[in-house]
Design a protein around this motif. Structure first.
Motif, short mmCIF file in Angstrom:
data_model
loop_
_atom_site.label_atom_id
_atom_site.label_comp_id
_atom_site.label_asym_id
_atom_site.label_seq_id
_atom_site.Cartn_x
_atom_site.Cartn_y
_atom_site.Cartn_z
N UNK A 112 15.01 19.21 28.92
CA UNK A 112 13.81 19.56 28.17
C UNK A 112 13.87 19.07 26.73
N UNK A 113 15.04 19.12 26.13
CA UNK A 113 15.18 18.64 24.76
C UNK A 113 14.87 17.15 24.69
N UNK A 114 15.45 16.39 25.60
CA UNK A 114 15.20 14.94 25.63
C UNK A 114 13.74 14.65 25.92
N UNK A 115 13.19 15.30 26.93
CA UNK A 115 11.80 15.04 27.32
C UNK A 115 10.84 15.36 26.20
N UNK A 116 11.05 16.49 25.52
CA UNK A 116 10.17 16.87 24.41
C UNK A 116 10.27 15.86 23.28
N UNK A 117 11.48 15.44 22.98
CA UNK A 117 11.70 14.49 21.88
C UNK A 117 10.99 13.16 22.14
N UNK A 118 10.99 12.71 23.38
CA UNK A 118 10.45 11.40 23.71
C UNK A 118 8.96 11.46 24.04
N UNK A 119 8.56 12.48 24.82
CA UNK A 119 7.17 12.54 25.28
C UNK A 119 6.20 12.91 24.17
N UNK A 120 6.63 13.81 23.28
CA UNK A 120 5.75 14.26 22.20
C UNK A 120 6.54 14.31 20.88
N UNK A 540 2.61 14.54 32.51
CA UNK A 540 3.46 15.40 31.69
C UNK A 540 4.38 14.63 30.75
N UNK A 541 4.56 13.33 31.01
CA UNK A 541 5.45 12.54 30.16
C UNK A 541 4.79 12.12 28.85
N UNK A 542 3.53 12.49 28.66
CA UNK A 542 2.87 12.30 27.38
C UNK A 542 2.81 10.87 26.93
N UNK A 543 3.46 10.58 25.81
CA UNK A 543 3.33 9.30 25.15
C UNK A 543 4.39 8.28 25.56
N UNK A 544 5.32 8.66 26.41
CA UNK A 544 6.42 7.74 26.62
C UNK A 544 6.85 7.67 28.08
N UNK A 545 7.87 6.85 28.29
CA UNK A 545 8.45 6.58 29.60
C UNK A 545 9.87 7.12 29.54
N UNK A 546 10.14 8.20 30.24
CA UNK A 546 11.41 8.90 30.09
C UNK A 546 12.59 8.11 30.64
#
Length: 570
Positions: A112-120, A540-546
């Protein structure tokens, strides 16, 4: 992407389906009474009716079957598989069973920390319980972690979608696309691959074969050449079926439990792409039937839309995407070691070895002083030596030079030839002129880059430092330099250039959905009977590609969850 020849052969069918046409088909929603529903001559009835036969749609179909239901899949094209059939077939799932087998620990907090940092990134707050995300976004990612691994193992164990861990060219588990960030915790192995019958890594076409065969072998019905054109609802607002346009006329399909859309994005709807996306694009890898039909239909029933300005960005060969907007394969990486990419000013813009989504994003940079996009079209330059290193866009030594590659003996001649090529495309892209200082800046840029290559340290863009750089680029030549991904460009020709444009794998915006993949209305209330997964919805990945397979990982997970939830409904 792989399966290039298959995708080329399939184009005629895709175009016939697309020819059912936005202009010629009235897309929307229709309310029918209970009496009318009973009087209709339904062309099919099932617990779950799925629109779209890519990874997300077929995962929903498999889920309906595995949860004890019947299913009908409606595919707009005359071929099953959608964009997934053209893809590399990777799917990104945190904490998956292949990671467990290798003893790789992937905690929810790390994910979740990684996903939040990258997606938003603009919302990210490391000390927040939700890492700064809005509740809906946090809940979707949280549910993805909880359910994705279970679903992946279920699909593997049941033979619906055998999988394995995706490994790099050096045999190591794949890193995520932004593994250099401290929030990533250098966790590897989230990217899975379809496992072929011989145990090797399969691709998107293999994924579609497995899923579609499972559906049909278990009584599911797949209808091609069926463009969904109307969402059918009852008086209470519940979605009870779909209407489809076919070459044989209009057909109606009743859904006793729910309807799942997995119809892809809107890459090939020019008006939507221009109106929604912040990145100017000319096309992309999505199949030509991806025209945003669901957005038009769902707008009529008050669906909440989100993430419409985002796409799974990618670069394209300019001349190829102008020839046919649905390209066989985009520019996943830039090959060569003695190679650089520059803009109209002759200046570098990024680490040329970094992932395609972030390079693709660079085309959207806007210059307020000049009032245009200085990186809109880019020039990828390499020398003869780079051909030994190989890689995408680089013709191997002794091979023919493709028509899209520009060749010249000097930088002066190359600059002139590049401008001539842009001029030859003016009727399709408008006038595009290199800046008068392009040549002088290019020479300065090459000089600076060559210094970086000698020292091994790119202080401008960190080329070769990100873990994903090594994943995408096998080192075929050891030049004895400190950084194997950088070598000085030659002082003498010949030089080569390829023109690059912005594109997508597909878009990633549409109806907003909850953790059950239920579409919500403008008041954030779930619409009974209506579900969405994959690129048709607000990702759910928002602005990026995880990470590699990020689009299919989310699409398959929420597609499966959609039908699973639908089957629990009365």
């Amino acid at each position: 992407m792989s399966n290039t020849e298959e995708s080329r052969v399939s184009r005629r069918g895709f175009m016939r389906a697309a020819g059912l046409g936005v202009a010629s088909t009235a897309l929307g929603a229709t309310t029918i009474t209970a009496a009318q529903a009973e009087e209709f001559a339904w062309d099919g009835e099932a617990d779950v009716v799925v629109a779209g036969s890519g990874g997300a749609g077929l995962a929903a179909a498999v889920s309906a079957i595995q949860n004890g239901g019947s299913v009908i899949v409606l595919e707009k094209a005359e071929y099953v598989g959608g964009t997934t059939s053209k893809s590399g077939g990777g799917w990104w799932v945190p904490n998956n069973h292949h990671m467990h087998a290798k003893g790789i620990v992937d905690t929810k907090e790390d994910f979740l920390r990684y996903s939040a940092r990258v997606a938003f990134p603009e919302l990210y707050r490391p000390g927040s319980p939700t890492f700064g995300l809005y509740e809906r976004n946090y809940k979707l990612l949280d549910h993805f972690y909880d359910q994705g691994a279970r679903i992946a193992k279920t699909l593997d164990d049941t033979g619906a979608l055998p999988s394995t861990m995706f490994l790099s060219w050096d045999g190591k588990p794949a890193p995520d696309y932004h593994a250099q960030l401290v929030e990533n915790a250098d966790i590897r192995g989230r990217q899975m691959a379809t496992r072929s019958e011989d145990g090797s890594i399969g691709y998107g076409g293999d994924m579609i074969v497995y899923l579609s065969m499972y559906v049909e072998d278990h009584g599911g019905r797949i209808e091609v050449g069926h463009r969904v054109s109307q969402i059918l609802r009852d008086e209470t607002g519940r979605v009870i079926g779909l209407e489809a346009t076919t070459t044989d006329g209009t057909k109606r399909f009743r859904a006793k439990k729910g309807v799942v859309f997995g119809t892809g994005g809107f890459t090939h709807n020019k008006e939507m792409a221009t109106g929604f996306l912040r990145t100017p694009i000319l096309g992309g890898c999505a199949v030509p039937t991806n025209e945003g039909d669901l957005i038009l239909m769902s707008s009529q029933i008050g669906v909440k839309l989100g993430n419409l300005n985002e796409a799974w960005n990618q670069q394209e060969i300019l001349e190829e995407v102008l020839e046919y907007s649905s390209v066989p394969s985009g520019v996943f990486f830039l090959g060569g070691d003695s190679s650089i990419a520059v803009n109209k000013f002759g200046q570098r813009m990024y680490d040329e070895k970094y992932v395609y989504p972030e390079r693709g994003r660079s085309h959207a940079v806007y210059d307020q002083w000049t009032g245009d996009y200085p990186n809109l079209y880019q020039v990828f330059i390499f020398d003869e030596k780079a051909r030994e290193f190989g890689g995408m866009l680089i013709p191997e030594p002794g091979s023919d030079i493709p028509n899209y590659v520009i060749q010249a003996d000097t930088l002066e001649a190359l600059t002139e030839a590049v401008q001539v090529r842009f001029d030859s495309l003016e009727d399709r892209i408008g006038p595009y002129k290199l800046d008068p200082a392009f040549l002088d800046n290019l020479k300065e840029t090459i000089g600076r880059y060559n210094t970086f290559a000698e020292t091994g340290k790119d202080t401008d863009f960190h080329r070769g430092e990100a873990p994903i750089d090594a994943y995408f680029h096998a080192v075929r030549v050891d030049r004895g330099l400190p950084n194997p991904y950088m070598a000085p460009l030659s002082d003498t020709g010949p030089y080569f250039a390829v023109l690059l444009a912005g594109g997508t794998l597909d878009t990633k915006g549409g109806p907003v959905f909850d953790e059950n993949a239920q579409v919500v209305d403008i008041h954030d209330q779930p619409i009974p009977g209506l579900y969405v997964a994959g690129n048709a919805g607000a990702s759910p990945s928002g602005k990026s590609y995880l990470g590699g397979g990020g689009t299919l990982g989310l699409g398959i997970t929420f597609g499966y969850l959609a039908a699973e939830h639908a089957m629990k409904q009365a």
